[in-house]
Scaffold this motif. Structure first.
Motif, PDB file in Angstrom:
ATOM      1  N   THR A  33       4.290   2.605 -21.358  1.00 33.57           N
ATOM      2  CA  THR A  33       3.491   1.649 -21.010  1.00 33.57           C
ATOM      3  C   THR A  33       3.757   1.016 -19.552  1.00 33.57           C
ATOM      4  O   THR A  33       2.819   0.772 -18.567  1.00 33.57           O
ATOM      5  CB  THR A  33       3.930   0.145 -21.880  1.00 33.57           C
ATOM      6  N   GLN A  34       4.941   1.228 -19.018  1.00 31.84           N
ATOM      7  CA  GLN A  34       5.492   0.670 -17.724  1.00 31.84           C
ATOM      8  C   GLN A  34       4.891   1.844 -16.695  1.00 31.84           C
ATOM      9  O   GLN A  34       4.501   1.603 -15.654  1.00 31.84           O
ATOM     10  CB  GLN A  34       7.017   0.410 -17.544  1.00 31.84           C
ATOM     11  N   ALA A  35       5.324   3.139 -17.008  1.00 29.56           N
ATOM     12  CA  ALA A  35       4.888   4.187 -16.195  1.00 29.56           C
ATOM     13  C   ALA A  35       3.205   4.298 -16.008  1.00 29.56           C
ATOM     14  O   ALA A  35       2.978   4.325 -14.746  1.00 29.56           O
ATOM     15  CB  ALA A  35       5.216   5.524 -16.965  1.00 29.56           C
ATOM     16  N   GLY A  40      -2.959  12.633 -12.433  1.00 30.94           N
ATOM     17  CA  GLY A  40      -2.578  13.510 -11.621  1.00 30.94           C
ATOM     18  C   GLY A  40      -1.075  12.770 -10.650  1.00 30.94           C
ATOM     19  O   GLY A  40      -0.262  13.484  -9.973  1.00 30.94           O
ATOM     20  N   ARG A  41      -0.962  11.763 -11.129  1.00 29.21           N
ATOM     21  CA  ARG A  41       0.205  11.059 -10.298  1.00 29.21           C
ATOM     22  C   ARG A  41       1.421  10.720 -11.427  1.00 29.21           C
ATOM     23  O   ARG A  41       2.374  10.056 -11.031  1.00 29.21           O
ATOM     24  CB  ARG A  41      -0.266   9.331  -9.997  1.00 29.21           C
ATOM     25  N   GLY A 100      -1.042   2.883  -8.229  1.00 32.78           N
ATOM     26  CA  GLY A 100      -1.270   4.075  -7.351  1.00 32.78           C
ATOM     27  C   GLY A 100       0.144   4.671  -7.093  1.00 32.78           C
ATOM     28  O   GLY A 100       0.019   5.528  -5.837  1.00 32.78           O
ATOM     29  N   HIS A 101       1.158   4.363  -7.734  1.00 39.12           N
ATOM     30  CA  HIS A 101       2.487   4.970  -7.317  1.00 39.12           C
ATOM     31  C   HIS A 101       2.388   6.440  -8.014  1.00 39.12           C
ATOM     32  O   HIS A 101       1.939   6.840  -9.079  1.00 39.12           O
ATOM     33  CB  HIS A 101       3.616   4.344  -7.995  1.00 39.12           C
ATOM     34  N   GLN A 102       3.531   7.231  -7.566  1.00 39.99           N
ATOM     35  CA  GLN A 102       3.864   8.442  -8.161  1.00 39.99           C
ATOM     36  C   GLN A 102       4.963   8.511  -9.131  1.00 39.99           C
ATOM     37  O   GLN A 102       6.161   8.014  -8.877  1.00 39.99           O
ATOM     38  CB  GLN A 102       3.988   9.653  -7.143  1.00 39.99           C
ATOM     39  N   VAL A 103       4.873   8.621 -10.506  1.00 45.02           N
ATOM     40  CA  VAL A 103       5.615   8.246 -11.431  1.00 45.02           C
ATOM     41  C   VAL A 103       6.048   9.500 -12.433  1.00 45.02           C
ATOM     42  O   VAL A 103       5.409  10.253 -12.628  1.00 45.02           O
ATOM     43  CB  VAL A 103       4.934   7.251 -12.551  1.00 45.02           C
ATOM     44  N   THR A 104       7.450   9.575 -12.483  1.00 45.50           N
ATOM     45  CA  THR A 104       7.918  10.598 -13.403  1.00 45.50           C
ATOM     46  C   THR A 104       8.654   9.694 -14.744  1.00 45.50           C
ATOM     47  O   THR A 104       9.329   8.830 -14.343  1.00 45.50           O
ATOM     48  CB  THR A 104       9.154  11.423 -12.843  1.00 45.50           C
ATOM     49  N   GLY A 105       8.152  10.049 -16.062  1.00 40.61           N
ATOM     50  CA  GLY A 105       8.662   9.643 -16.930  1.00 40.61           C
ATOM     51  C   GLY A 105       9.816  10.633 -17.757  1.00 40.61           C
ATOM     52  O   GLY A 105       9.727  11.729 -17.903  1.00 40.61           O
ATOM     53  N   GLY A 140       0.908  -1.073   0.015  1.00 39.62           N
ATOM     54  CA  GLY A 140       0.075  -0.049  -0.014  1.00 39.62           C
ATOM     55  C   GLY A 140       0.813   1.403  -0.093  1.00 39.62           C
ATOM     56  O   GLY A 140       0.320   2.468  -0.040  1.00 39.62           O
ATOM     57  N   ARG A 141       2.274   1.142   0.155  1.00 36.95           N
ATOM     58  CA  ARG A 141       3.056   2.251   0.184  1.00 36.95           C
ATOM     59  C   ARG A 141       3.146   2.930  -1.412  1.00 36.95           C
ATOM     60  O   ARG A 141       3.261   2.233  -2.403  1.00 36.95           O
ATOM     61  CB  ARG A 141       4.290   2.001   0.556  1.00 36.95           C
ATOM     62  N   ARG A 142       2.855   4.303  -1.316  1.00 36.49           N
ATOM     63  CA  ARG A 142       2.866   4.942  -2.824  1.00 36.49           C
ATOM     64  C   ARG A 142       4.342   5.175  -2.952  1.00 36.49           C
ATOM     65  O   ARG A 142       4.923   5.951  -2.116  1.00 36.49           O
ATOM     66  CB  ARG A 142       1.958   6.117  -2.545  1.00 36.49           C
ATOM     67  N   LEU A 143       4.866   4.644  -3.920  1.00 33.42           N
ATOM     68  CA  LEU A 143       6.249   4.763  -4.231  1.00 33.42           C
ATOM     69  C   LEU A 143       6.657   5.939  -5.244  1.00 33.42           C
ATOM     70  O   LEU A 143       5.819   6.149  -6.052  1.00 33.42           O
ATOM     71  CB  LEU A 143       6.749   3.321  -4.801  1.00 33.42           C
ATOM     72  N   ARG A 144       7.770   6.588  -5.132  1.00 34.60           N
ATOM     73  CA  ARG A 144       8.011   7.346  -6.186  1.00 34.60           C
ATOM     74  C   ARG A 144       9.119   6.947  -7.052  1.00 34.60           C
ATOM     75  O   ARG A 144      10.013   6.304  -6.705  1.00 34.60           O
ATOM     76  CB  ARG A 144       9.133   8.571  -5.446  1.00 34.60           C
ATOM     77  N   VAL A 145       8.567   6.891  -8.317  1.00 34.78           N
ATOM     78  CA  VAL A 145       9.262   5.857  -9.296  1.00 34.78           C
ATOM     79  C   VAL A 145       9.819   6.861 -10.426  1.00 34.78           C
ATOM     80  O   VAL A 145       8.891   7.901 -10.996  1.00 34.78           O
ATOM     81  CB  VAL A 145       8.024   4.925  -9.942  1.00 34.78           C
ATOM     82  N   LEU A 146      10.825   6.680 -10.933  1.00 33.35           N
ATOM     83  CA  LEU A 146      11.464   7.275 -12.155  1.00 33.35           C
ATOM     84  C   LEU A 146      11.507   6.350 -13.300  1.00 33.35           C
ATOM     85  O   LEU A 146      12.377   5.377 -13.062  1.00 33.35           O
ATOM     86  CB  LEU A 146      12.860   8.019 -11.752  1.00 33.35           C
ATOM     87  N   ASP A 147      11.121   6.472 -14.382  1.00 33.84           N
ATOM     88  CA  ASP A 147      11.143   5.587 -15.682  1.00 33.84           C
ATOM     89  C   ASP A 147      12.135   6.451 -16.524  1.00 33.84           C
ATOM     90  O   ASP A 147      11.572   7.300 -17.267  1.00 33.84           O
ATOM     91  CB  ASP A 147       9.857   5.327 -16.174  1.00 33.84           C
ATOM     92  N   VAL A 148      13.310   6.049 -16.766  1.00 39.32           N
ATOM     93  CA  VAL A 148      14.236   6.590 -17.812  1.00 39.32           C
ATOM     94  C   VAL A 148      14.069   5.977 -19.123  1.00 39.32           C
ATOM     95  O   VAL A 148      14.408   4.743 -18.901  1.00 39.32           O
ATOM     96  CB  VAL A 148      15.917   6.423 -16.867  1.00 39.32           C
ATOM     97  N   GLY A 149      13.842   6.578 -20.112  1.00 34.60           N
ATOM     98  CA  GLY A 149      13.717   6.261 -21.436  1.00 34.60           C
ATOM     99  C   GLY A 149      12.306   5.326 -21.485  1.00 34.60           C
ATOM    100  O   GLY A 149      12.552   4.238 -21.884  1.00 34.60           O
ATOM    101  N   MET A 150      11.207   6.082 -20.918  1.00 35.06           N
ATOM    102  CA  MET A 150      10.069   5.401 -20.901  1.00 35.06           C
ATOM    103  C   MET A 150       9.534   5.182 -21.953  1.00 35.06           C
ATOM    104  O   MET A 150       8.537   4.368 -22.134  1.00 35.06           O
ATOM    105  CB  MET A 150       9.130   6.363 -19.981  1.00 35.06           C
ATOM    106  N   GLY A 151       9.771   5.354 -23.075  1.00 30.20           N
ATOM    107  CA  GLY A 151       9.216   4.959 -24.474  1.00 30.20           C
ATOM    108  C   GLY A 151       7.790   5.547 -24.665  1.00 30.20           C
ATOM    109  O   GLY A 151       7.563   6.824 -24.429  1.00 30.20           O
TER     110      GLY A 151
END
Length: 233
Positions: free
Chosen positions: A30-32, A68-69, A39-44, A16-27
């Motif tokens: 899809t994964q982001a 918004g995430r 539920g995670h906070q994602v930066t692509g 349940g923890r909302r993680l801070r995710v960075l997707d480098v070269g996200m294309g």
């Protein structure tokens, strides 16, 4: 590979923890988007403007709560130090990127820098120790023989790119403070499948066989791709 990533996340972080995710070269994102839906906070981060436009269009079609995430940034993987503070992310993804980077050590060091202590670094790379498999299985014996002594290869898109060896990346990850925690093989049995190939009726069995082989020696050692998970000390 998504299941492998989810297993590593579940093993390291509270449910349940909302993680801070960075997707480098996200294309195309899809994964982001998949992680944002979870539920995670994602930066692509993506340098290709066309890919970024596709990702933005896909994001626009999502519900407001998911939009918004997600934050999308146009930029290169080497620019993490420009955009982000040290320790900004719990999970950093770099999937299908290193093959386009001639000297990946600096990029990897930058990824480790923005990873919080205990954070997860997920890499997807071409397996240099198995470059002879694809041409060999296709009956191209000259190319198979040449592949034993190189880390260079030509991608399906016709691009001249490079592959990585497990031993080399293991040493690199240790050197940047995110030592290897787990690794898997990806596309053990399906590397020769055409991109436009129809989904087989027994796809569940195919995926089960791929997942089993991807975590079992010696099969994972000859996979087309390697999925490496490092943990920031």
């Amino acid at each position: 590979m998504a299941r492998q990533l989810d297993e590593q996340i579940a093993a390291r972080f509270a449910v349940g923890r909302r993680l801070r995710v960075l997707d480098v070269g996200m294309g195309q994102g899809t994964q982001a988007l998949r992680l944002a839906r979870a539920g995670h906070q994602v930066t692509g981060l993506e340098q290709n403007a066309k890919m970024l436009a596709v990702a933005r269009a896909a994001l626009a079609a999502e519900p407001e709560g998911i939009r918004g995430r997600v934050r999308l940034i146009e930029g290169h993987g080497h620019e993490t130090g420009v955009h982000f503070l040290p320790g900004s992310f719990d999970v950093v993804l770099c999937h299908g990127v290193l093959m386009y980077v001639e000297e990946p050590d600096a990029l990897l060091a930058g990824l480790a820098r923005v990873l919080a202590p205990g954070g997860l670094l997920s890499l997807l790379v071409r397996n240099a120790d198995a470059l002879a498999m694809r041409p060999g299985l296709a009956g191209d014996w000259a190319s198979a023989l040449a592949a034993f002594d190189t880390t260079a290869y030509t991608s399906r898109l016709g691009l001249d790119v490079r592959a990585d060896r497990l031993a080399t990346l293991t040493a690199t990850l240790a050197g940047i403070g995110a030592p290897l925690h787990a690794w898997y093989g990806v596309r053990v049995f399906t590397d020769l499948a055409a991109d436009e190939a129809p989904v087989p009726p027994d796809v569940a069995s195919l995926l089960a066989a791929e997942e089993r082989a991807g975590c079992t020696d010696p099969y994972r050692q000859v996979a087309a791709l390697l999925h490496l998970c490092g943990v920031r000390g």
